[in-house]
Design a protein around this motif. Structure first.
Motif, PDB file in Angstrom:
ATOM      1  N   ASN A  71      34.048 -23.569 -21.415  1.00 38.83           N
ATOM      2  CA  ASN A  71      34.462 -22.653 -22.484  1.00 38.83           C
ATOM      3  C   ASN A  71      35.030 -21.359 -21.906  1.00 38.83           C
ATOM      4  OD1 ASN A  71      33.714 -24.400 -24.508  1.00 38.83           O
ATOM      5  ND2 ASN A  71      31.638 -23.569 -24.704  1.00 38.83           N
ATOM      6  N   GLN A  72      34.406 -20.901 -20.813  1.00 38.00           N
ATOM      7  CA  GLN A  72      34.898 -19.689 -20.157  1.00 38.00           C
ATOM      8  C   GLN A  72      36.351 -19.856 -19.717  1.00 38.00           C
ATOM      9  OE1 GLN A  72      33.631 -16.747 -19.701  1.00 38.00           O
ATOM     10  NE2 GLN A  72      34.755 -15.855 -17.981  1.00 38.00           N
ATOM     11  N   LYS A  96      38.618 -22.405 -20.854  1.00 37.56           N
ATOM     12  CA  LYS A  96      39.552 -22.825 -21.889  1.00 37.56           C
ATOM     13  C   LYS A  96      39.677 -21.845 -23.046  1.00 37.56           C
ATOM     14  CE  LYS A  96      38.819 -27.751 -20.936  1.00 37.56           C
ATOM     15  NZ  LYS A  96      38.310 -29.044 -21.447  1.00 37.56           N
ATOM     16  N   GLN A  97      38.554 -21.249 -23.456  1.00 37.93           N
ATOM     17  CA  GLN A  97      38.583 -20.376 -24.636  1.00 37.93           C
ATOM     18  C   GLN A  97      38.763 -18.909 -24.272  1.00 37.93           C
ATOM     19  OE1 GLN A  97      35.295 -21.152 -27.290  1.00 37.93           O
ATOM     20  NE2 GLN A  97      35.576 -23.380 -27.204  1.00 37.93           N
ATOM     21  N   GLU A  98      38.208 -18.524 -23.127  1.00 41.55           N
ATOM     22  CA  GLU A  98      38.285 -17.106 -22.745  1.00 41.55           C
ATOM     23  C   GLU A  98      39.400 -16.842 -21.730  1.00 41.55           C
ATOM     24  OE1 GLU A  98      36.474 -14.986 -24.319  1.00 41.55           O
ATOM     25  OE2 GLU A  98      35.313 -16.532 -25.375  1.00 41.55           O
ATOM     26  N   GLY A  99      39.937 -17.924 -21.155  1.00 38.68           N
ATOM     27  CA  GLY A  99      40.997 -17.737 -20.162  1.00 38.68           C
ATOM     28  C   GLY A  99      40.480 -17.202 -18.847  1.00 38.68           C
ATOM     29  N   GLY A 100      39.198 -17.349 -18.600  1.00 39.51           N
ATOM     30  CA  GLY A 100      38.616 -16.833 -17.375  1.00 39.51           C
ATOM     31  C   GLY A 100      38.601 -17.864 -16.263  1.00 39.51           C
TER      32      GLY A 100
END
Length: 482
Positions: free
Chosen positions: A410-411, A413-417
């Motif tokens: 999630n970090q 894919k969703q946060e771009g991290g």
């Protein structure tokens, strides 16, 4: 149109003036074609003289003296008048050789010079291509050895998969080139001469010339075949050699095109990831609008030419399928284009491949960054095994890894991290028994299996024996003029 006409006022085939090599464009030139016709007439006259026909030394010497001084203007005028290219050149040769004129083309049909010349040109085209393919094999093999230990992400479905090495991937390219070398060598070896067969392949005219002497007709065929540099001729043919021969030749060239397309597509994809880059010259412009761009123009051009090359066997297949009885003439115009363009396209592709192989650039730090983004997920099984050895439960460890992996995903894919799975594992008390092992468990070199050894084994057992056939012909670098 105002002014004097120039070469720029007419369509020119880019394969001839822009992409093809000098040796391959010469192989399909008028000079090669028509001087070969004259040599074939000479071979026929020499063989007929040897077997007892009333042909003099003076006639032979006269023909030998005029093999290359073709009056193309005269031949063009003759063809415009009689609508027959072979007879136009028979007449033109006869004008240059008035003593030999009565015996030029004696007993032969047009396909004696037309088809036999095509077979010579196909053979010589393969002779030009094969060392070039070997040079491509050599260049990519060197690259494979240099990069055999460099871990990189493998890709299946264009999605990150288990690690391989840059060199091992290059071996996949070399393997296909080896298959092309083998297939083209086989097609080259399978080529035979049409020989001296007459109008419908029955040798009736020559049997009449030699007053029914069957052995002399067979000997005539064998002598001319040997003079032309072939060990065998087709024992049976119609007016032409079977057009299945063209199918076989164009198929192996198209297969080479598929290899070139695959290699260059891989390089284009890797260039997009900034992991590998084809040669890029100091003053080269990548884009007229975007000065920062470094487009893989060589690989793109190779793909474009390969795509054209792969389309050409359909011409040969359709021609072979529609040759009624002993022959029809609807093959002629098509073959003038499909044969030459296949060889010229293939020649252009291997020229580009060699140039690319001589200047490939690898960016290890970019590769390492991409590996680092994906490796933590791939290392999950290693971490589970280490925890089990430290006394943990596989099922519990699997669940802990699953939860942390989902959060890290999630970090990304969703946060771009960045992928922070390793940091999460190091921060988790559950994994404290193996915290000191984490960096070792994530060493990319432990994830490449036998890739380096496979490279060495492949180069030794598969590549070196093929390259040994081309000793002394692997040197020289390619510089593109455009």
């Amino acid at each position: 149109m105002a002014g004097n006409s120039s070469v720029h006022d007419q369509y020119r085939n880019p394969l001839a003036y822009r992409y093809g090599s000098k040796e391959m464009t010469f192989n399909f030139s008028d000079t090669k074609k028509f001087t070969t016709w004259r040599r074939l007439w000479l071979y026929l006259a020499k063989a007929e003289k040897e077997l007892g026909l009333p042909i003099t030394d003076e006639q032979i010497k006269e023909m030998e003296a005029h093999l290359d001084d073709i009056d193309y203007e005269r031949a063009a005028k003759e063809e415009q008048e009689i609508r027959h290219d072979v007879m136009a050149h028979v007449r033109t040769f006869a004008i240059a050789c008035p003593v030999a004129a009565p015996i030029i083309h004696l007993g032969a049909t047009s396909c004696y010079v037309g088809d036999n010349t095509d077979l010579i040109i196909l053979r010589d085209g393969f002779d030009i291509l094969l060392p070039k393919i070997a040079r491509c094999i050599d260049r990519f093999a060197r690259f494979a050895r240099e990069q055999k230990d460099q871990p990189t992400l493998g890709f299946t479905h264009l999605q990150p998969a288990q690690l391989t090495t840059v060199g091992k991937r290059a071996c996949l390219w070399v393997q296909e080139l080896l298959m092309d070398e083998q297939a083209i060598s086989r097609a080259h070896q399978d080529l035979r001469f049409r020989g001296v067969k007459g109008t419908t392949g029955t040798q009736a005219s020559f049997l009449q010339l030699f007053e029914g002497d069957d052995e002399k007709v067979k000997k005539l065929d064998a002598l001319v075949t040997e003079m032309a540099g072939f060990s065998k001729s087709y024992l049976v043919c119609g007016q032409t050699y079977t057009r299945k021969v063209d199918v076989e030749c164009l198929n192996v060239l198209a297969s080479l095109g598929a290899t070139a397309h695959k290699i260059c597509t891989d390089i284009r994809l890797l260039a997009s990831m900034k992991e590998v880059e084809e040669p890029f010259e100091k003053s080269q412009v990548g884009s007229s609008a975007m000065p920062y761009k470094r487009n893989p123009m060589r690989s793109e051009r190779c793909c474009a030419l390969a795509r054209f090359l792969m389309s050409l066997p359909a011409n040969a297949l359709n021609t072979a399928a529609t040759q009624w009885m002993e022959r029809t003439l609807d093959d002629s115009a098509n073959r003038r284009m499909s044969l030459s363009e296949s060889f010229l396209s293939a020649d252009s592709c291997v020229t580009l491949l060699q140039n690319i192989g001589e200047g490939l650039v690898v960016y290890p730090k970019v590769i390492q960054r991409h590996v680092a983004q994906e490796l933590p997920f791939m290392a999950s099984e290693n971490i589970i095994m280490a925890m089990v050895k430290a006394g943990g439960s596989r099922q519990e460890c699997h669940e802990e890894i699953r939860v942390l992996s989902q959060a890290a995903g999630n970090q990304v894919k969703q946060e771009g991290g960045e992928n922070d799975l390793v940091d999460r594992i190091k921060a988790s008390p559950y994994f404290s028994p193996i915290h000191h092992q984490i960096d070792e468990l994530l060493d990319p070199a432990t994830f490449i299996g036998r890739a380096p050894q496979q490279v060495e084994e492949f180069l030794k057992s598969e590549v070196e024996p093929v390259l040994s056939k081309y000793t002394g012909r692997l040197g020289g670098e390619i510089s593109l003029t455009i």
